[in-house]
Design an enzyme around this catalytic site. Structure first.
Site, short mmCIF file in Angstrom:
data_model
loop_
_atom_site.label_atom_id
_atom_site.label_comp_id
_atom_site.label_asym_id
_atom_site.label_seq_id
_atom_site.Cartn_x
_atom_site.Cartn_y
_atom_site.Cartn_z
N ASP A 24 0.82 -1.22 0.00
CA ASP A 24 0.00 0.00 0.00
C ASP A 24 0.86 1.27 0.00
O ASP A 24 1.98 1.27 0.51
CB ASP A 24 -0.90 -0.02 1.25
CG ASP A 24 -2.06 0.95 1.13
OD1 ASP A 24 -2.30 1.48 0.03
OD2 ASP A 24 -2.72 1.19 2.15
N GLY A 25 0.31 2.33 -0.57
CA GLY A 25 0.98 3.64 -0.53
C GLY A 25 1.58 4.07 -1.85
O GLY A 25 2.21 5.13 -1.93
N ASN A 26 1.35 3.28 -2.90
CA ASN A 26 1.91 3.64 -4.22
C ASN A 26 1.39 5.00 -4.70
O ASN A 26 2.14 5.82 -5.22
CB ASN A 26 1.54 2.59 -5.27
CG ASN A 26 2.13 1.23 -4.97
OD1 ASN A 26 2.97 1.10 -4.11
ND2 ASN A 26 1.66 0.22 -5.69
N ARG A 28 0.08 7.55 -2.94
CA ARG A 28 0.57 8.69 -2.15
C ARG A 28 2.05 8.97 -2.44
O ARG A 28 2.49 10.11 -2.49
CB ARG A 28 0.35 8.43 -0.65
CG ARG A 28 -1.09 8.70 -0.22
CD ARG A 28 -1.40 8.07 1.11
NE ARG A 28 -1.58 6.63 0.97
CZ ARG A 28 -1.61 5.78 1.99
NH1 ARG A 28 -1.45 6.23 3.22
NH2 ARG A 28 -1.80 4.50 1.78
N HIS A 41 2.81 2.83 -8.91
CA HIS A 41 2.68 1.37 -9.06
C HIS A 41 3.94 0.79 -9.71
O HIS A 41 4.38 -0.29 -9.33
CB HIS A 41 1.44 1.03 -9.90
CG HIS A 41 0.15 1.46 -9.25
ND1 HIS A 41 -0.14 1.18 -7.93
CD2 HIS A 41 -0.93 2.15 -9.71
CE1 HIS A 41 -1.33 1.67 -7.62
NE2 HIS A 41 -1.82 2.28 -8.69
N THR A 70 -10.87 -7.22 -5.15
CA THR A 70 -12.15 -7.16 -5.86
C THR A 70 -12.74 -5.75 -5.77
O THR A 70 -13.58 -5.37 -6.58
CB THR A 70 -13.16 -8.20 -5.27
OG1 THR A 70 -13.10 -8.12 -3.85
CG2 THR A 70 -12.83 -9.60 -5.69
N ARG A 75 -11.66 1.87 -8.95
CA ARG A 75 -10.72 2.95 -9.30
C ARG A 75 -10.98 3.44 -10.73
O ARG A 75 -11.61 2.73 -11.52
CB ARG A 75 -9.28 2.44 -9.17
CG ARG A 75 -8.95 2.12 -7.74
CD ARG A 75 -7.52 1.69 -7.57
NE ARG A 75 -7.29 1.48 -6.15
CZ ARG A 75 -6.17 1.73 -5.52
NH1 ARG A 75 -5.12 2.18 -6.17
NH2 ARG A 75 -6.06 1.53 -4.23
N LEU A 135 10.62 -20.72 -3.12
CA LEU A 135 9.58 -19.81 -2.63
C LEU A 135 8.28 -19.93 -3.45
O LEU A 135 8.33 -19.90 -4.69
CB LEU A 135 10.10 -18.37 -2.71
CG LEU A 135 9.11 -17.26 -2.34
CD1 LEU A 135 8.89 -17.21 -0.83
CD2 LEU A 135 9.60 -15.90 -2.84
N ARG A 192 1.88 -4.50 6.54
CA ARG A 192 1.19 -3.45 5.76
C ARG A 192 1.96 -2.15 5.87
O ARG A 192 2.04 -1.55 6.95
CB ARG A 192 -0.24 -3.25 6.24
CG ARG A 192 -0.94 -2.19 5.36
CD ARG A 192 -2.43 -2.20 5.49
NE ARG A 192 -3.01 -1.41 4.40
CZ ARG A 192 -4.27 -1.44 4.02
NH1 ARG A 192 -5.12 -2.24 4.62
NH2 ARG A 192 -4.71 -0.68 3.04
N LEU A 199 -6.91 -4.67 7.57
CA LEU A 199 -6.68 -5.87 6.76
C LEU A 199 -7.26 -5.74 5.35
O LEU A 199 -6.83 -6.43 4.42
CB LEU A 199 -7.31 -7.06 7.50
CG LEU A 199 -6.88 -8.47 7.19
CD1 LEU A 199 -5.37 -8.63 7.14
CD2 LEU A 199 -7.47 -9.44 8.22
N SER A 200 -8.25 -4.86 5.18
CA SER A 200 -8.85 -4.59 3.87
C SER A 200 -9.24 -5.86 3.10
O SER A 200 -8.90 -5.99 1.91
CB SER A 200 -7.90 -3.73 3.01
OG SER A 200 -7.70 -2.50 3.62
#
Ligand code: FPP
Length: 250
Positions: A24-26, A28, A41, A70, A75, A135, A192, A199-200
């Protein structure tokens, strides 16, 4: 602390098996630089490359990423299109390197609801890396935790209707097997960035006993040092899972 030094504070015997990140935060990050949101992004993808390799080097078993929810369809169309194009171009560009690093790609969410070009690239990446043993890169795309639970309820109902299960058979274990994350351990640590403390709709069922780690740093500025710090803090926690016995932090 110098880059690289921080690794020595990790206890290799108490590593989380599964780390999940809400990137999160791209927006801003871009806004503060007077750039379009899509630049945020793109910078987010760069941050991601460092974290994937770091998790792979640290022998983390699963890294889950919340890449598109979802709810993100709400946006502006241009941003959604740019994100979809970025997903396709990033997968195309990075697939060789991911494969060389023995990384196995898995995508969770409603794949059918994604644009065809994204579905195609995702299936290709999963297929190409399916035999890798390193991984597991678990990418949540068109994913919502509540929708996932509804999907699983329907799967369970179908099995009851077809007499493959009885009502008494249904337990947490059976239910977990119907989730998109079937076969994966629950996340031990959820990270986060960007200062948001929620948690969104991410991994709602699976996060029942996860440890949370928050930072005000925006995702494009998130570095390996932040990941290591999150793991160091996680290792100090006392995970009791509802019992009184001591857990990871003891
Ligand atoms: C949240 O920041 C970020 C997203 C909705 C997209 C994250 C996706 C990527 C970084 C691309 C991932 C690529 C692959 C291949 C997995 P935001 O836009 O909500 O930021 P804001 O809260 O500051 O507006």
């Amino acid at each position: 602390m110098k880059r690289g030094d921080i690794n020595q504070y990790l206890d290799i015997h108490k590593m989380p098996s599964h780390i999940a990140i809400i990137m999160d935060g791209n927006g801003r990050w871009a806004q503060e630089r007077g750039l379009p949101r899509v630049s945020g992004h793109k910078a987010g993808v760069n941050a991601l490359k460092e974290i994937i390799i770091a998790c792979s080097d640290l022998n983390i078993k699963v890294l889950s990423l919340y890449a598109f929810s979802t709810e993100n369809w709400k946006r502006p169309k241009e941003e959604v299109n740019a994100l979809m194009n970025l997903l396709v171009s990033s997968l195309k560009k990075e697939i060789d390197k991911l494969n060389e690093n023995n990384i196995k790609i898995r995508v969770i969410g409603e794949k059918e609801g994604l644009p065809e070009k994204v579905q195609k690239e995702v299936i290709k990446a999963e297929e190409r890396t399916k035999n890798n043993t390193g991984l597991i890169l678990n990418i949540a795309l068109n994913y919502g935790g509540r929708k996932e639970i509804i999907h699983s309820v329907k799967e369970v109902c179908k099995k009851v209707i077809n007499n493959e299960l009885t009502l008494d058979d249904i337990d947490e274990n059976i239910f977990s097997q119907m989730l998109y994350t079937n076969g994966l351990p629950d996340p031990d640590l959820i990270i986060r960035p960007s200062g948001e403390l929620r948690l969104s709709n991410f991994l709602l069922w699976q996060s029942a006993y996860s440890e949370f780690w928050f930072t005000p740093v925006y995702w494009p500025d998130f570095k390996k040092e932040h990941l290591i710090q999150a793991i160091i803090d996680y290792q100090k926690r006392n995970r009791r899972f509802g019992s009184i016995q001591t857990g990871v932090g003891e």
